[in-house]
Scaffold this active site. Structure first.
Site, PDB file in Angstrom:
ATOM      1  N   ASP A   1     -20.414  -5.428 -28.426  1.00  0.00           N
ATOM      2  CA  ASP A   1     -19.507  -5.507 -29.567  1.00  0.00           C
ATOM      3  C   ASP A   1     -19.817  -4.399 -30.575  1.00  0.00           C
ATOM      4  O   ASP A   1     -20.983  -4.074 -30.821  1.00  0.00           O
ATOM      5  CB  ASP A   1     -19.663  -6.877 -30.234  1.00  0.00           C
TER       6      ASP A   1
ATOM      7  N   GLU B   1     -17.305  -1.587 -26.666  1.00  0.00           N
ATOM      8  CA  GLU B   1     -16.121  -1.581 -27.519  1.00  0.00           C
ATOM      9  C   GLU B   1     -16.240  -0.411 -28.492  1.00  0.00           C
ATOM     10  O   GLU B   1     -17.000  -0.471 -29.454  1.00  0.00           O
ATOM     11  CB  GLU B   1     -16.008  -2.896 -28.299  1.00  0.00           C
TER      12      GLU B   1
END
Length: 519
Positions: free
Chosen positions: A229, A266
């Site tokens: 993330d 990401e």
């Protein structure tokens, strides 16, 4: 003819009406991580104990469904203890949120997934922790705490972080990245908001702590990899080279624990910013492609979708020849694809056809295959999966009252499974087609120019298999002459409707796909 024979023949007819294969299909040629991954928000997926919250045992009970759909891996959004519903603010990196189950429940899930040749990837949220994490709580209470260096601090009088008496670093949402500690002259850095203080990767102790966390999940819990993330924000934006180098360092350490560890990052940015991350993160999400597919199907124009996709892929390959292109339509942070196409089923099917025939290692967001709707705020793009009609659905979660995906807007899975024309069966057919095709799984991309601007045309070629893929994005039937380099493609390999080819002339019904091969 007895009843049993009739039912078998009828089912064969139904399948042939959905898709035509010119050759007998082989066993899966796809091998993950080049295969298809299914993203799950555990809280909304499947409830096993009737408390209204999706859990790990619920997911375990649905593994046969995922296997049947043809996915080869699952990516689980955060499963760690957290004070929020989404769990992107972790309070214990070694635990399972009690709403989701136990460590043993998770180990059982992983064992059962692996029995079905389904890999398990978990969200690893190491850009920041929760402000409720014991590390941060101890660091706030005691300036001399060993955890103080795990976070980034400044003093209210520091000119480097203060301007006109206010913290610098305002972002587009008019918030600040620096947050004041109550009853203190100190501020801490939190890129997203005050409840998520950033971890300090200039600290060797913090880096070792993160490596320990990664090793634990790879070895003790036997996961196959991590979705990282906020991978772009480990260091501030003005330190991109430090970000790039960190992920090389992290990957090397994780490979010591599991040689074939899978890491997907990401990095929500244009391709030129994404590319350098491939040195440490061999898989990155292709946000550009998702936007481009949505634009093409909404405008019913092929545009430069294929040419731009090839351009980006060629650029990424120049950075890392072995990179993995993690393609997708939309994910848990974006309006769902069905809402993005304003509920148009034909456009939703076309978006799926493009995703699953263009190069990449596709991700499917849970519920995408049954046409779930969803628009911001985030809770409403993460609504409960509809397994069956409410009166029969013992797995449906109830933690949130859905605004967009209800039985009045979405046909539940059980009904779609029985409907040969459903979105679910469209996805399932395309997934099987891709999994069984070397060209669609591994093939190079060659854009083709055709006269109708509403037809997307390209070749996929890998070793002995080359396929010509044609998608008619418009709702009207199109007849076209194949370009000179494609006139040898005169046999139907696959079609979603009544497309046909005759001596270099192709007819494609509206909102349909046709794949040709050479005789």
């Amino acid at each position: 003819m007895n009843k049993h024979t009739f039912l078998i023949l009828a089912s064969l007819c139904i399948f042939s009406a959905t898709a035509v294969f010119a050759q007998n299909q082989k066993n899966n040629v796809s091998q993950w991580p080049r295969g298809i991954t299914y993203e799950i928000f555990v809280q909304s997926f499947a409830d096993s104990n009737g408390d209204g919250i999706g859990d790990i045992k619920g997911m375990t009970s649905k593994l046969d469904y995922l296997k049947n759909l043809g996915v080869e891996a699952v990516w689980l959004m955060p499963i760690n203890p957290s004070p929020s519903y989404h769990k992107y603010d972790v309070t214990d990196y070694y635990g399972i949120h009690p709403d989701y189950g136990t460590i043993e429940d998770f180990k059982e899930f992983t064992r059962e997934a692996h029995k079905r040749n389904i890999k398990v990837v978990i969200d690893l949220v190491i850009n920041h922790s929760s402000s409720s994490h014991p590390w941060f709580q101890e660091a706030v209470r005691n300036e001399n705490s060993p955890y103080r260096e795990y976070y980034v601090w400044t003093h209210k009088d520091d000119p480097q972080t203060q301007k006109d008496g206010k913290p610098t670093g305002a972002d587009s949402d008019n918030t600040t990245h620096w947050h004041k500690v109550k009853d203190s002259d100190y501020l801490y850095y939190g890129y997203f908001y005050g409840g998520m203080p950033d971890l300090n990767y200039d600290s060797p102790k913090l880096r070792q702590e993160v490596f320990k966390i990664g090793r634990y999940w790879l070895t003790e819990m036997d996961v196959d990899g991590f979705r990282l993330d906020a991978a772009r924000h480990i260091f501030p934006d003005e330190r991109p080279q430090d970000n790039h180098q960190w992920w090389v360092y992290f990957r090397n350490e994780m490979q010591k624990a599991k040689k074939d560890v899978y890491l997907v990052g990401e990095v929500w940015a244009p391709a030129d910013i994404v590319g350098p991350y491939l040195k440490g993160l061999p898989a990155l999400f292709n946000f550009d492609m998702g936007y481009a597919i949505t634009k093409a199907v909404n405008e019913e124009q092929a545009g430069d979708l294929v040419k731009n996709h090839k351009k980006i892929r060629d650029f990424y390959a120049s950075v890392n020849p072995d990179y993995i292109d993690a393609t997708f339509l939309t994910n848990h942070d974006q309006n769902r694809i069905m809402s993005a196409v304003n509920g148009d089923m034909k456009k939703a099917k076309m978006a799926a056809a493009l995703l699953l025939t263009l190069p990449g290692s596709p991700y499917l967001y849970y519920g995408e295959e049954i046409g779930m709707n969803g628009k911001k705020p985030d809770e409403y793009i993460r609504e409960p999966f509809l397994w069956d009609m409410k009166t029969k659905d013992k797995s449906r979660t109830t933690w949130v009252q859905p605004n967009y995906s209800t039985e009045s807007t979405v046909v539940p899975l059980a009904a779609q499974q029985k409907d040969k024309n459903s979105l679910f069966n469209h996805y399932k057919t395309l997934v099987k087609l891709r999994n069984n095709s070397p060209a669609l799984t591994y093939g190079e991309l060659v854009p083709l120019n055709v006269a109708p601007k509403n037809v997307s045309a390209f070749l996929r070629q890998h070793q002995d298999q080359t396929l010509l893929v044609l998608h008619n994005l418009s709702k009207e039937e199109v007849t076209l002459d194949l370009p000179q380099e494609a006139t040898q493609f005169n046999r139907v390999h696959f079609k979603t409707k009544g497309g046909k080819v005759n001596k270099g002339t192709v007819t494609i019904p509206g909102s349909s796909s046709l794949i040709l091969e050479k005789n």
